[in-house]
Structures are given as C-alpha cells and as structure tokens.
Design a protein around this motif. Structure first.
Motif, PDB file in Angstrom:
ATOM      1  N   MET A   1      49.522  51.974  45.304  1.00 37.87           N
ATOM      2  CA  MET A   1      50.576  50.976  45.298  1.00 37.87           C
ATOM      3  C   MET A   1      49.946  49.596  45.202  1.00 37.87           C
ATOM      4  O   MET A   1      48.837  49.381  45.655  1.00 37.87           O
ATOM      5  N   ARG A   2      50.686  48.680  44.634  1.00 41.92           N
ATOM      6  CA  ARG A   2      50.200  47.309  44.473  1.00 41.92           C
ATOM      7  C   ARG A   2      50.356  46.540  45.786  1.00 41.92           C
ATOM      8  O   ARG A   2      50.985  46.997  46.724  1.00 41.92           O
ATOM      9  N   ILE A   3      49.786  45.350  45.833  1.00 36.40           N
ATOM     10  CA  ILE A   3      49.684  44.593  47.077  1.00 36.40           C
ATOM     11  C   ILE A   3      51.049  44.320  47.722  1.00 36.40           C
ATOM     12  O   ILE A   3      51.189  44.421  48.938  1.00 36.40           O
ATOM     13  N   GLY A   4      52.059  43.984  46.932  1.00 31.88           N
ATOM     14  CA  GLY A   4      53.379  43.698  47.494  1.00 31.88           C
ATOM     15  C   GLY A   4      53.983  44.913  48.166  1.00 31.88           C
ATOM     16  O   GLY A   4      54.553  44.819  49.262  1.00 31.88           O
ATOM     17  N   ASP A   5      53.854  46.069  47.535  1.00 33.91           N
ATOM     18  CA  ASP A   5      54.386  47.304  48.110  1.00 33.91           C
ATOM     19  C   ASP A   5      53.603  47.709  49.357  1.00 33.91           C
ATOM     20  O   ASP A   5      54.188  48.150  50.341  1.00 33.91           O
ATOM     21  N   ALA A   6      52.282  47.562  49.302  1.00 28.94           N
ATOM     22  CA  ALA A   6      51.448  47.906  50.462  1.00 28.94           C
ATOM     23  C   ALA A   6      51.766  46.992  51.633  1.00 28.94           C
ATOM     24  O   ALA A   6      51.868  47.441  52.780  1.00 28.94           O
TER      25      ALA A   6
ATOM     26  N   THR B   1      42.968  47.633  39.392  1.00 28.00           N
ATOM     27  CA  THR B   1      43.387  48.122  38.079  1.00 28.00           C
ATOM     28  C   THR B   1      42.489  47.484  37.026  1.00 28.00           C
ATOM     29  O   THR B   1      41.689  46.588  37.333  1.00 28.00           O
ATOM     30  N   ALA B   2      42.651  47.886  35.789  1.00 31.12           N
ATOM     31  CA  ALA B   2      41.871  47.308  34.694  1.00 31.12           C
ATOM     32  C   ALA B   2      42.142  45.817  34.552  1.00 31.12           C
ATOM     33  O   ALA B   2      41.281  45.056  34.103  1.00 31.12           O
ATOM     34  N   THR B   3      43.316  45.390  34.995  1.00 36.04           N
ATOM     35  CA  THR B   3      43.663  43.966  34.909  1.00 36.04           C
ATOM     36  C   THR B   3      43.341  43.215  36.201  1.00 36.04           C
ATOM     37  O   THR B   3      43.671  42.046  36.342  1.00 36.04           O
ATOM     38  N   GLY B   4      42.699  43.894  37.162  1.00 40.10           N
ATOM     39  CA  GLY B   4      42.246  43.236  38.375  1.00 40.10           C
ATOM     40  C   GLY B   4      43.228  43.241  39.541  1.00 40.10           C
ATOM     41  O   GLY B   4      42.953  42.657  40.587  1.00 40.10           O
ATOM     42  N   GLN B   5      44.356  43.900  39.387  1.00 40.10           N
ATOM     43  CA  GLN B   5      45.320  43.940  40.490  1.00 40.10           C
ATOM     44  C   GLN B   5      44.856  44.921  41.558  1.00 40.10           C
ATOM     45  O   GLN B   5      44.301  45.982  41.255  1.00 40.10           O
ATOM     46  N   ARG B   6      45.065  44.549  42.816  1.00 39.95           N
ATOM     47  CA  ARG B   6      44.658  45.394  43.935  1.00 39.95           C
ATOM     48  C   ARG B   6      45.541  46.636  44.019  1.00 39.95           C
ATOM     49  O   ARG B   6      46.753  46.556  43.826  1.00 39.95           O
ATOM     50  N   LEU B   7      44.906  47.758  44.380  1.00 36.04           N
ATOM     51  CA  LEU B   7      45.631  49.016  44.587  1.00 36.04           C
ATOM     52  C   LEU B   7      45.319  49.542  45.983  1.00 36.04           C
ATOM     53  O   LEU B   7      44.160  49.584  46.387  1.00 36.04           O
ATOM     54  N   TYR B   8      46.358  49.940  46.694  1.00 36.84           N
ATOM     55  CA  TYR B   8      46.213  50.432  48.063  1.00 36.84           C
ATOM     56  C   TYR B   8      46.830  51.820  48.167  1.00 36.84           C
ATOM     57  O   TYR B   8      47.778  52.147  47.459  1.00 36.84           O
ATOM     58  N   GLY B   9      46.295  52.592  49.116  1.00 34.68           N
ATOM     59  CA  GLY B   9      46.847  53.901  49.404  1.00 34.68           C
ATOM     60  C   GLY B   9      47.346  53.955  50.838  1.00 34.68           C
ATOM     61  O   GLY B   9      47.303  52.964  51.575  1.00 34.68           O
ATOM     62  N   ALA B  10      47.780  55.122  51.245  1.00 42.21           N
ATOM     63  CA  ALA B  10      48.322  55.299  52.598  1.00 42.21           C
ATOM     64  C   ALA B  10      47.277  54.987  53.666  1.00 42.21           C
ATOM     65  O   ALA B  10      47.610  54.452  54.725  1.00 42.21           O
ATOM     66  N   ARG B  11      46.039  55.307  53.401  1.00 43.15           N
ATOM     67  CA  ARG B  11      44.965  55.047  54.376  1.00 43.15           C
ATOM     68  C   ARG B  11      44.809  53.543  54.637  1.00 43.15           C
ATOM     69  O   ARG B  11      44.660  53.115  55.774  1.00 43.15           O
TER      70      ARG B  11
ATOM     71  N   ARG C   1      45.259  39.885  51.833  1.00 40.61           N
ATOM     72  CA  ARG C   1      44.107  39.173  51.263  1.00 40.61           C
ATOM     73  C   ARG C   1      43.258  38.552  52.379  1.00 40.61           C
ATOM     74  O   ARG C   1      42.027  38.591  52.334  1.00 40.61           O
ATOM     75  N   PHE C   2      43.915  38.011  53.404  1.00 44.42           N
ATOM     76  CA  PHE C   2      43.200  37.444  54.549  1.00 44.42           C
ATOM     77  C   PHE C   2      42.378  38.525  55.248  1.00 44.42           C
ATOM     78  O   PHE C   2      41.205  38.320  55.556  1.00 44.42           O
ATOM     79  N   TYR C   3      42.984  39.693  55.496  1.00 45.37           N
ATOM     80  CA  TYR C   3      42.263  40.787  56.163  1.00 45.37           C
ATOM     81  C   TYR C   3      41.060  41.218  55.333  1.00 45.37           C
ATOM     82  O   TYR C   3      39.996  41.509  55.874  1.00 45.37           O
ATOM     83  N   GLU C   4      41.230  41.258  54.034  1.00 47.22           N
ATOM     84  CA  GLU C   4      40.111  41.615  53.156  1.00 47.22           C
ATOM     85  C   GLU C   4      39.002  40.561  53.244  1.00 47.22           C
ATOM     86  O   GLU C   4      37.824  40.892  53.387  1.00 47.22           O
ATOM     87  N   GLN C   5      39.362  39.278  53.196  1.00 48.01           N
ATOM     88  CA  GLN C   5      38.370  38.205  53.269  1.00 48.01           C
ATOM     89  C   GLN C   5      37.612  38.218  54.584  1.00 48.01           C
ATOM     90  O   GLN C   5      36.432  37.872  54.639  1.00 48.01           O
TER      91      GLN C   5
END
Length: 132
Positions: free
Chosen positions: A1-6, A32-42, A18-22
C-alpha cells in the motif's frame, strides 16, 4: 500500500511516517519504479507500536533503542509481555524502567506543587472539581 493508505491504516499521517523513517523508527520502505513508498502490514503494525510507545511518554530515542533490541521480539502492534527474567534483563526493559522513574519523579514534583498551591489559598489537599 502507498503512504497515504498505510498512514490511514496506522491512524496517523503520511508526514508522521516520513518522520519515523527519518528518525530510524521505521526502516526505509520499498519503493515503486517511480519512487513512491510502499508499505505492508508489518510496517503498519510497527507504526502502531511506535505511536503507542510515544503516547506512553517514551522519547524518540527511547523508542529507537527499544526497536533495535535484538532480544525482544515484537509480534504485531503491541509490546510483548515481559514475564521472564530474560525479558526483564533486556535493554528495552531498562529503557522503560528509566522512563517510569522519570514519570514517578514528575508525579512527585507535581504533587508537591499542588500541595503548595492549595496551602497558599487555603484549599483542601484533595483534587478540585473541574471549572465549568
């Protein structure tokens, strides 16, 4: 799922992810190939745990330390029960015990402050009803 959905699934915002990642609370997600973040249930479960720990008064550094503890295994989006000597000896248990001591010290400080203020105006020692 993308960042908004996650973010929605974790009960937070994309900015928080993004803050937690930083800050090292969330590992860099796949892209993704276009650089969008992808997240899973974990990752969503980890964000929920981070939010729970922060809401309990742990600092970002405290949470980062807890999440890096190799002995503690987090299952889902809650802290594991600490009911063994091995768990009690972990870095995570020490971090939480330190935070508990800080909370106890703050409660003692505020209790003393409340008592001094109450004496100043001749009010009883028990808590007052909230103003309406």
């Amino acid at each position: 799922m993308r960042i908004g959905d996650a973010a929605a699934a974790a009960g937070t915002t994309p900015r928080a992810l993004r803050f937690y990642e930083q800050r090292g609370l969330l590992p860099p997600p796949r892209r993704t190939a276009t650089g969008q973040r992808l997240y899973g249930a974990r990752e969503v479960a980890r964000v929920r745990l981070v939010r729970e720990l922060l809401a309990m008064g742990l600092t970002v550094q405290d949470v980062r330390d807890c999440l890096r503890d190799p002995v503690v295994v987090f299952d889902g989006d809650t802290l594991p029960a600490c009911d063994s000597p091995e768990c009690a000896a972990t870095h995570t248990a020490r971090v939480i015990a330190d935070r508990l001591r800080a909370v106890d010290a703050e409660i003692a400080r505020l209790t003393g402050l409340r008592e001094r203020l109450a004496r100043l105006v001749g009010l009883p020692g028990e808590p007052l009803e909230p103003a309406r």
